[in-house]
Design a protein around this motif. Sequence first.
Motif, mmCIF file in Angstrom:
data_model
loop_
_atom_site.group_PDB
_atom_site.id
_atom_site.type_symbol
_atom_site.label_atom_id
_atom_site.label_comp_id
_atom_site.label_asym_id
_atom_site.label_seq_id
_atom_site.Cartn_x
_atom_site.Cartn_y
_atom_site.Cartn_z
ATOM 1 N N GLN A 160 0.826 -1.280 -0.220
ATOM 2 C CA GLN A 160 -0.039 0.022 -0.034
ATOM 3 C C GLN A 160 1.100 1.047 0.281
ATOM 4 O O GLN A 160 0.706 2.207 -0.693
ATOM 5 N N GLU A 161 1.933 1.229 0.799
ATOM 6 C CA GLU A 161 2.723 2.139 0.907
ATOM 7 C C GLU A 161 3.410 2.666 -0.514
ATOM 8 O O GLU A 161 3.503 3.757 -1.080
ATOM 9 N N LEU A 162 3.834 1.593 -1.378
ATOM 10 C CA LEU A 162 4.377 1.563 -2.715
ATOM 11 C C LEU A 162 3.140 2.261 -3.660
ATOM 12 O O LEU A 162 3.544 3.263 -4.366
ATOM 13 N N GLU A 163 2.129 1.798 -3.389
ATOM 14 C CA GLU A 163 1.001 2.370 -4.311
ATOM 15 C C GLU A 163 0.709 3.653 -3.868
ATOM 16 O O GLU A 163 0.542 4.626 -4.821
ATOM 17 N N LEU A 164 0.875 4.066 -2.545
ATOM 18 C CA LEU A 164 0.638 5.518 -2.376
ATOM 19 C C LEU A 164 1.736 6.573 -3.008
ATOM 20 O O LEU A 164 1.599 7.423 -3.473
ATOM 21 N N LEU A 165 3.023 5.821 -2.686
ATOM 22 C CA LEU A 165 4.000 6.639 -3.298
ATOM 23 C C LEU A 165 3.862 7.077 -5.016
ATOM 24 O O LEU A 165 4.108 8.098 -5.281
ATOM 25 N N ASN A 166 3.332 5.976 -5.413
ATOM 26 C CA ASN A 166 3.250 6.151 -6.789
ATOM 27 C C ASN A 166 1.983 7.129 -7.202
ATOM 28 O O ASN A 166 1.939 7.937 -8.049
ATOM 29 N N ASP A 167 0.991 7.078 -6.365
ATOM 30 C CA ASP A 167 -0.009 7.784 -6.641
ATOM 31 C C ASP A 167 0.412 9.159 -6.212
ATOM 32 O O ASP A 167 0.075 10.464 -6.919
ATOM 33 N N LYS A 168 1.195 9.506 -5.297
ATOM 34 C CA LYS A 168 1.790 10.620 -4.861
ATOM 35 C C LYS A 168 2.437 11.275 -6.310
ATOM 36 O O LYS A 168 2.390 12.395 -6.463
ATOM 37 N N ARG A 169 3.520 10.461 -6.698
ATOM 38 C CA ARG A 169 4.054 11.048 -7.787
ATOM 39 C C ARG A 169 3.231 11.504 -8.967
ATOM 40 O O ARG A 169 3.627 12.548 -9.572
ATOM 41 N N ALA A 170 2.348 10.662 -9.148
ATOM 42 C CA ALA A 170 1.332 10.715 -10.450
ATOM 43 C C ALA A 170 0.479 12.325 -10.092
ATOM 44 O O ALA A 170 0.131 13.031 -10.967
ATOM 45 N N LEU A 171 0.114 12.438 -8.955
ATOM 46 C CA LEU A 171 -0.534 13.365 -8.386
ATOM 47 C C LEU A 171 0.361 14.763 -8.347
ATOM 48 O O LEU A 171 -0.059 15.828 -8.953
ATOM 49 N N ARG A 172 1.678 14.616 -8.018
ATOM 50 C CA ARG A 172 2.256 15.757 -8.232
ATOM 51 C C ARG A 172 2.538 16.257 -9.619
ATOM 52 O O ARG A 172 2.627 17.257 -10.121
ATOM 53 N N GLN A 173 2.843 15.146 -10.674
ATOM 54 C CA GLN A 173 3.056 15.428 -12.045
ATOM 55 C C GLN A 173 1.691 15.979 -12.464
ATOM 56 O O GLN A 173 1.696 17.077 -13.425
ATOM 57 N N GLU A 174 0.557 15.295 -12.113
ATOM 58 C CA GLU A 174 -0.654 16.138 -12.641
ATOM 59 C C GLU A 174 -0.888 17.578 -12.160
ATOM 60 O O GLU A 174 -1.098 18.490 -12.463
ATOM 61 N N MET A 175 -0.400 17.952 -10.449
ATOM 62 C CA MET A 175 -0.340 19.130 -10.269
ATOM 63 C C MET A 175 0.511 19.952 -10.928
ATOM 64 O O MET A 175 0.007 21.427 -11.331
ATOM 65 N N ARG A 176 1.666 19.676 -11.263
ATOM 66 C CA ARG A 176 2.589 20.367 -12.166
ATOM 67 C C ARG A 176 2.024 20.768 -13.551
ATOM 68 O O ARG A 176 2.111 21.797 -14.060
ATOM 69 N N GLU A 177 1.362 19.779 -14.100
ATOM 70 C CA GLU A 177 0.842 20.064 -15.470
ATOM 71 C C GLU A 177 -0.435 21.250 -15.363
ATOM 72 O O GLU A 177 -0.632 22.230 -16.351
ATOM 73 N N LYS A 178 -1.157 20.596 -14.382
ATOM 74 C CA LYS A 178 -2.414 21.775 -14.221
ATOM 75 C C LYS A 178 -1.927 23.143 -13.894
ATOM 76 O O LYS A 178 -2.372 24.198 -14.181
ATOM 77 N N ALA A 179 -0.789 23.370 -12.984
ATOM 78 C CA ALA A 179 -0.224 24.543 -12.663
ATOM 79 C C ALA A 179 0.373 25.414 -13.944
ATOM 80 O O ALA A 179 -0.003 26.541 -14.065
ATOM 81 N N LEU A 180 0.998 24.484 -14.491
ATOM 82 C CA LEU A 180 1.504 25.006 -16.129
ATOM 83 C C LEU A 180 0.282 25.460 -16.953
ATOM 84 O O LEU A 180 0.244 26.665 -17.531
ATOM 85 N N ALA A 181 -0.720 24.819 -17.093
ATOM 86 C CA ALA A 181 -1.872 25.244 -17.783
ATOM 87 C C ALA A 181 -2.653 26.442 -17.216
ATOM 88 O O ALA A 181 -2.958 27.118 -17.938
ATOM 89 N N ALA A 182 -2.637 26.314 -15.846
ATOM 90 C CA ALA A 182 -3.408 27.697 -15.174
ATOM 91 C C ALA A 182 -2.479 29.044 -15.466
ATOM 92 O O ALA A 182 -2.931 29.880 -15.549
#
Length: 460
Positions: free
Chosen positions: A134-156
């Motif tokens: 679960q921790e590994l999955e959470l880390l993967n989700d966290k990295r994906a969320l950071r990437q998504e947040m970065r993309e949304k920030a650039l788009a914004a």
Amino acid sequence: MPPKGGKGGAKKAAAIVIDGVDTSEMTREKLEQFTLRVKEELDKEREERNYFQLERDKIRTFWEITRQQLEEAKAELRNRERATEEAQEENEALLETEKQKIKHLKYEQQAAAAALRAENLVALKAAKEEHAEQELELLNDKRALRQEMREKALAAQDELRRAKLMHAEDLSKTRAEFEEKARQIEEKAEKKLQETKVELTVKHRTEIAEVEERKNKQLSELIAHHERAFADLKNYYNDITLNNLGLISSLKQQMEDMQKVKERAEKIARDAVAEAKGLREPLEAAIIDNKELKRQMSNYDRDKAALAAKTKQLATLEKQFEVLKWEYEVLQIRFDRVLAERDELKARFSRAVLEVQQRASLKTALLETKLKNMEARDLGPRELHELLKLKDTQVEDLRYEAARLRKAHDDLLATYEAKLVKLGVPPEELGFKPLKAVAVAGVSPVIGQGPAGLVTKDQC
């Protein structure tokens, strides 16, 4: 007079006192009454004596009966005390027997508890592996969320940049339009002011010239009239001797005419002054209009500055709205993911509980089989003691390992909650309560507050 007694006179009889009453001086009737009363009292005393004798006999009878009952009760008490002592001895024997049975049951319970602890430790190890996944999955989700947040920030940022450019263009166009309108208004006002000024100046000069012309004409007429009057007066004085009455009358007529002329001249002068005043009022009105136009120009500048401030404030509010909207979308995505994780954790927990129950049942059956085999082998006390000591050592080691795993689990949970708080998601909004350290097979969950690797056996 009675005769006096001699020396040898008879002596008085001795006084008789009965019940405190002197009867020597009583008459017969009184003695009879006193006798009857004494007799009644005697009868009454006899009755009371008989009653008290009966009561004494009754009391003595009751005392005998009570003494006999007391002896019987003492005998029964002695019998019951002997029975109580015998029952107490029997109870002590039964108590010793029950203590032996309890010792055997306690040993069996400890053996079953040790087996159950071992099974729970196995389940805890499996839970640890699942937690690592679960921790590994959470880390993967966290990295994906950071990437998504970065993309949304650039788009914004791109969207904000485009909005700023569009707003700057609109603002420049609006500013140019307002400046053009202001310039046109200023030109119109200036032109109108110049035209009014020229018109009033020409009109004023024309009217002044006309007034001066009329004044000069009146003056020339008055001078000519005075010259004629002076000539007439001179002729009059020359002819005064000829016609005094006619001269006087003519002079009076001339004086009246001159007075009328003078009044007409004064009236003309007053009219000229009034006309000058009438021309001054339009000039003052034009000056007031000029001041009003200047005031409107200053109000226009102030309104233009206020418009610029409001435009800037509107841009700031739009920027804040976009930021809040973006944060809301991010929090909504996080909330949906947390809900999905909660449902998944609930399902895993249910499966883990079911597996632990099945394993516990299987382990209990195996322990019962082993216990029967041990009873069949009939181990000696020494071998049994060594076996129990070995099992206790294993149990202590397993307790230490369980405490360390619980501590690691709690540390990871605290880190996860801290990350949630750092990301702006309070633990109360998760919708479920995270699992904390619980008692496993009688082991207390109270452990130290240091790192998981520093847990000692004393903390188990």
